[in-house]
Design a protein around this motif. Structure first.
Motif, short mmCIF file in Angstrom:
data_model
loop_
_atom_site.label_atom_id
_atom_site.label_comp_id
_atom_site.label_asym_id
_atom_site.label_seq_id
_atom_site.Cartn_x
_atom_site.Cartn_y
_atom_site.Cartn_z
N PRO A 188 0.82 -1.21 0.00
CA PRO A 188 0.00 0.00 0.00
C PRO A 188 0.86 1.26 0.00
CG PRO A 188 -0.72 -1.53 1.71
CD PRO A 188 0.56 -2.06 1.15
N VAL A 189 0.50 2.20 -0.87
CA VAL A 189 1.18 3.49 -0.96
C VAL A 189 0.18 4.57 -0.61
CG1 VAL A 189 2.45 5.09 -2.43
CG2 VAL A 189 2.73 2.62 -2.76
N VAL A 190 0.50 5.36 0.41
CA VAL A 190 -0.40 6.42 0.87
C VAL A 190 0.20 7.77 0.47
CG1 VAL A 190 -1.49 7.46 2.89
CG2 VAL A 190 -1.09 4.98 2.82
N PRO A 191 -0.54 8.54 -0.34
CA PRO A 191 -0.05 9.85 -0.74
C PRO A 191 -0.37 10.91 0.31
CG PRO A 191 -2.12 9.42 -1.84
CD PRO A 191 -1.78 8.18 -1.03
N PHE A 192 0.50 11.91 0.40
CA PHE A 192 0.25 13.06 1.26
C PHE A 192 0.63 14.32 0.50
CE2 PHE A 192 4.56 11.67 2.27
CZ PHE A 192 5.28 12.84 2.20
N ASN A 193 0.13 15.45 0.96
CA ASN A 193 0.43 16.73 0.32
C ASN A 193 1.31 17.63 1.17
OD1 ASN A 193 -1.06 16.61 -2.23
ND2 ASN A 193 -2.84 16.39 -0.92
N LEU A 194 1.19 17.51 2.50
CA LEU A 194 1.95 18.36 3.42
C LEU A 194 2.93 17.51 4.20
CD1 LEU A 194 -1.13 20.28 4.87
CD2 LEU A 194 0.42 21.08 3.08
N PHE A 195 4.14 18.00 4.34
CA PHE A 195 5.15 17.25 5.08
C PHE A 195 4.92 17.31 6.59
CE2 PHE A 195 7.23 17.67 1.01
CZ PHE A 195 7.73 16.41 0.82
N LEU A 196 4.20 18.32 7.04
CA LEU A 196 3.87 18.46 8.45
C LEU A 196 2.37 18.64 8.60
CD1 LEU A 196 6.71 20.87 9.59
CD2 LEU A 196 6.56 18.42 9.98
N GLY A 197 1.75 17.81 9.41
CA GLY A 197 0.33 17.96 9.70
C GLY A 197 -0.62 17.48 8.62
N ASP A 198 -0.18 16.63 7.73
CA ASP A 198 -1.06 16.13 6.68
C ASP A 198 -2.05 15.11 7.26
OD1 ASP A 198 -1.88 14.21 4.37
OD2 ASP A 198 -1.06 16.01 3.39
N PRO A 199 -3.33 15.23 6.94
CA PRO A 199 -4.33 14.29 7.48
C PRO A 199 -4.07 12.83 7.11
CG PRO A 199 -5.41 16.17 6.44
CD PRO A 199 -3.95 16.29 6.16
N ALA A 200 -3.52 12.58 5.93
CA ALA A 200 -3.25 11.19 5.52
C ALA A 200 -2.17 10.57 6.39
CB ALA A 200 -2.84 11.14 4.05
N VAL A 201 -1.14 11.33 6.71
CA VAL A 201 -0.06 10.83 7.57
C VAL A 201 -0.59 10.61 8.98
CG1 VAL A 201 2.20 11.35 8.57
CG2 VAL A 201 1.73 11.94 6.17
N THR A 202 -1.38 11.57 9.47
CA THR A 202 -1.98 11.45 10.80
C THR A 202 -2.86 10.21 10.88
OG1 THR A 202 -1.92 13.85 11.09
CG2 THR A 202 -3.43 12.62 12.51
N LYS A 203 -3.62 9.94 9.83
CA LYS A 203 -4.49 8.76 9.82
C LYS A 203 -3.67 7.48 9.92
CE LYS A 203 -8.12 6.48 7.18
NZ LYS A 203 -8.99 6.53 6.02
N VAL A 204 -2.57 7.41 9.19
CA VAL A 204 -1.72 6.22 9.23
C VAL A 204 -1.11 6.04 10.62
CG1 VAL A 204 0.42 5.19 8.36
CG2 VAL A 204 -1.24 6.17 6.76
N VAL A 205 -0.56 7.11 11.18
CA VAL A 205 0.07 7.02 12.50
C VAL A 205 -0.96 6.61 13.55
CG1 VAL A 205 1.18 8.33 14.35
CG2 VAL A 205 1.93 8.62 11.98
N ASN A 206 -2.11 7.28 13.55
CA ASN A 206 -3.15 6.94 14.53
C ASN A 206 -3.64 5.51 14.36
OD1 ASN A 206 -2.96 9.49 15.65
ND2 ASN A 206 -4.74 10.29 14.58
N GLY A 207 -3.78 5.08 13.11
CA GLY A 207 -4.22 3.72 12.84
C GLY A 207 -3.22 2.68 13.31
N LEU A 208 -1.94 2.94 13.07
CA LEU A 208 -0.91 2.01 13.51
C LEU A 208 -0.83 1.95 15.04
CD1 LEU A 208 1.90 2.81 10.93
CD2 LEU A 208 0.43 0.78 10.99
N LYS A 209 -0.96 3.09 15.68
CA LYS A 209 -0.88 3.14 17.14
C LYS A 209 -2.11 2.52 17.80
CE LYS A 209 1.79 6.67 18.86
NZ LYS A 209 2.71 5.69 19.25
N SER A 210 -3.26 2.59 17.13
CA SER A 210 -4.50 2.07 17.72
C SER A 210 -4.52 0.55 17.79
CB SER A 210 -5.72 2.54 16.91
OG SER A 210 -5.85 1.78 15.72
N GLY A 211 -3.81 -0.08 16.86
CA GLY A 211 -3.84 -1.54 16.79
C GLY A 211 -5.08 -2.10 16.09
N GLN A 212 -5.96 -1.21 15.64
CA GLN A 212 -7.19 -1.62 14.95
C GLN A 212 -7.02 -1.45 13.45
OE1 GLN A 212 -9.83 -2.96 16.63
NE2 GLN A 212 -8.44 -2.83 18.36
N PRO A 213 -7.53 -2.37 12.63
CA PRO A 213 -7.46 -2.23 11.18
C PRO A 213 -8.06 -0.88 10.74
CG PRO A 213 -8.16 -4.42 11.74
CD PRO A 213 -8.19 -3.63 13.02
#
Length: 102
Positions: free
Chosen positions: A74-99
């Motif tokens: 899986p390749v996740v695109p982002f637009n902002l190097f800081l504070g991008d919602p796509a990056v935040t979603k990945v980090v939060n998803g990985l930390k949550s332990g939930q799919p």
């Protein structure tokens, strides 16, 4: 959309065009955020995405090139190097332990 099972993610790769700059800072930030979760974060040029990557983050402008190298990873695109919602979603998803979907 692809569903990511955080339990299977051992390596996250931040891929950029030249292998330096803002994406290196993003990779460093993610490395700190995900260290306690047992996830390795690497920074590489798009052409050097490793075959053992479990998820790839790349700037939206490099999405097609990254997908061509990453294959079924899986390749996740982002637009902002800081504070991008796509990056935040990945980090939060990985930390949550939930799919989660990307």
């Amino acid at each position: 959309m692809t569903t990511i099972d955080p339990g299977t993610v051992k390596k996250l790769v931040v891929a950029c065009d030249a292998g330096m700059g803002s994406s290196a800072m993003l990779a460093g930030t993610l490395k700190k955020q995900l260290a306690k979760d047992g996830i390795t974060v690497e920074h590489t040029a798009v052409a050097g995405i490793p075959a053992d990557a479990d998820i790839v983050l790349t700037h939206a402008g490099l999405l097609d090139r990254a997908r061509g190298v990453a294959g079924s990873t899986p390749v996740v695109p982002f637009n902002l190097f800081l504070g991008d919602p796509a990056v935040t979603k990945v980090v939060n998803g990985l930390k949550s332990g939930q799919p989660f979907d990307v």
